[in-house]
Design an enzyme around this catalytic site. Sequence first.
Site, mmCIF file in Angstrom:
data_model
loop_
_atom_site.group_PDB
_atom_site.id
_atom_site.type_symbol
_atom_site.label_atom_id
_atom_site.label_comp_id
_atom_site.label_asym_id
_atom_site.label_seq_id
_atom_site.Cartn_x
_atom_site.Cartn_y
_atom_site.Cartn_z
ATOM 1 N N HIS A 1 66.142 54.824 37.517
ATOM 2 C CA HIS A 1 65.551 53.976 38.457
ATOM 3 C C HIS A 1 65.689 52.687 37.880
ATOM 4 C CE1 HIS A 1 62.457 53.395 41.478
ATOM 5 N NE2 HIS A 1 62.104 52.547 40.707
ATOM 6 N N SER B 1 62.685 49.647 44.524
ATOM 7 C CA SER B 1 61.695 50.256 44.302
ATOM 8 C C SER B 1 60.436 49.910 45.285
ATOM 9 C CB SER B 1 61.171 50.411 42.640
ATOM 10 O OG SER B 1 60.063 51.095 42.411
ATOM 11 N N LYS C 1 60.631 49.268 49.401
ATOM 12 C CA LYS C 1 59.923 49.661 50.636
ATOM 13 C C LYS C 1 59.588 48.497 51.397
ATOM 14 C CE LYS C 1 57.495 52.630 47.157
ATOM 15 N NZ LYS C 1 58.272 54.070 47.302
ATOM 16 N N TRP D 1 62.184 61.354 41.258
ATOM 17 C CA TRP D 1 61.156 60.979 41.764
ATOM 18 C C TRP D 1 61.306 60.431 43.292
ATOM 19 C CZ3 TRP D 1 56.657 63.209 41.641
ATOM 20 C CH2 TRP D 1 55.637 62.636 41.792
#
Length: 369
Positions: free
Chosen positions: A351, A209, A213, A300
């Site tokens: 997720h 998540s 990044k 998402w």
Amino acid sequence: MRQFDRQAIPAALKSRSGQAIGSAEQWERERRPEIIGLFEELVYGKNPIGRPETLSFRLLKEEAAMNGAAVRRTVDISYEGPGGRGSFPLTMFVPANRPKPVPACLLIDNRTQPFDDSDRSVSADFWPVEAIVARGYAAAVYQVHDLDPDRDDGFRNGVHGLFDEPGRERPGNAWGTIAAWAWGASRAMDYLETDPDADAGRVMLVGHSRGGKTALWAGALDTRFAMVVSNNSGCTGAALSRVTEGERIHHINASFPHWFNANYKNYNGKEDELPVDQHLLLAAIAPRALYVTSATEDAWADPQAEFASLVLAEEAYRLNGSQGLGTDVFPSPDTPVHGDKLGYHLRTGKHDLLPYDWHCFLDFADKQI
């Protein structure tokens, strides 16, 4: 793979001036630095410091763990800046009965529950240390919150408060929180280079998540990481901003205004005006190994946009002598695609970071590092 106009996406092998990039040497000399510079200026921000002169390591504790299968080592990584002194702990489990040095997995932990106890009474799917150690890898972890808080605090605390120039208004390209966490990954690597039990030339950096990044940005900046893993990183991670049907730039800047630099907010709702997109960040990791993952219920993060980004990054890998992923066909769930230096899987579920993901990472790492 979702259909989109590839002509509308910034080309990996063409400079901003329109010059074609035709060799690995030209890529490394011209295009890759240009890509890094654009992301620094417009997205993640520019670090005010690399490795501090004051960086030091102190062994806090070492003990047997996991019924003798591993040694648990906790190290304090400390540094000083104009704003004072800071530190964060790195915990590492080293296989006890393997020839040293061993390859290592470094996890960027963006959760609050610690998983580093020596008796493993608090085990978790998120960081399956036992499985990692059993595969012959050291398992190292640091928590992002120990470096910089995950909240919009005006960049007064954590490493921002230590290294930002005192009394100066922050420029638009000043580093955000994701960049601060990525800076921490490089300081953890600085330590791993000193640990005789870890092979610093074979370190896999893993993030989920917001941690994913962070892993991508850290891996693009720091070429010492032999392999980078982005798990469910989505917007301003692996997902193409121009084609996503999930989270967009204006969403993420509104919800997490501290993650990126101030200049990035100029592109809210204007993805097409950015001279970069996330496939260029993935390409900047070439020729090192890169693995991207998605989850079927994680709309998402937009799995199709994450996969498309990896496919577009492939041409940089080919330029560097790799065959790359080898397909642009979006795979079925739970069917990993392990190419040459590039890997991908779509996991069934939500997720999260789960043992199935780790199993796939390690299978890929066994071949790559």
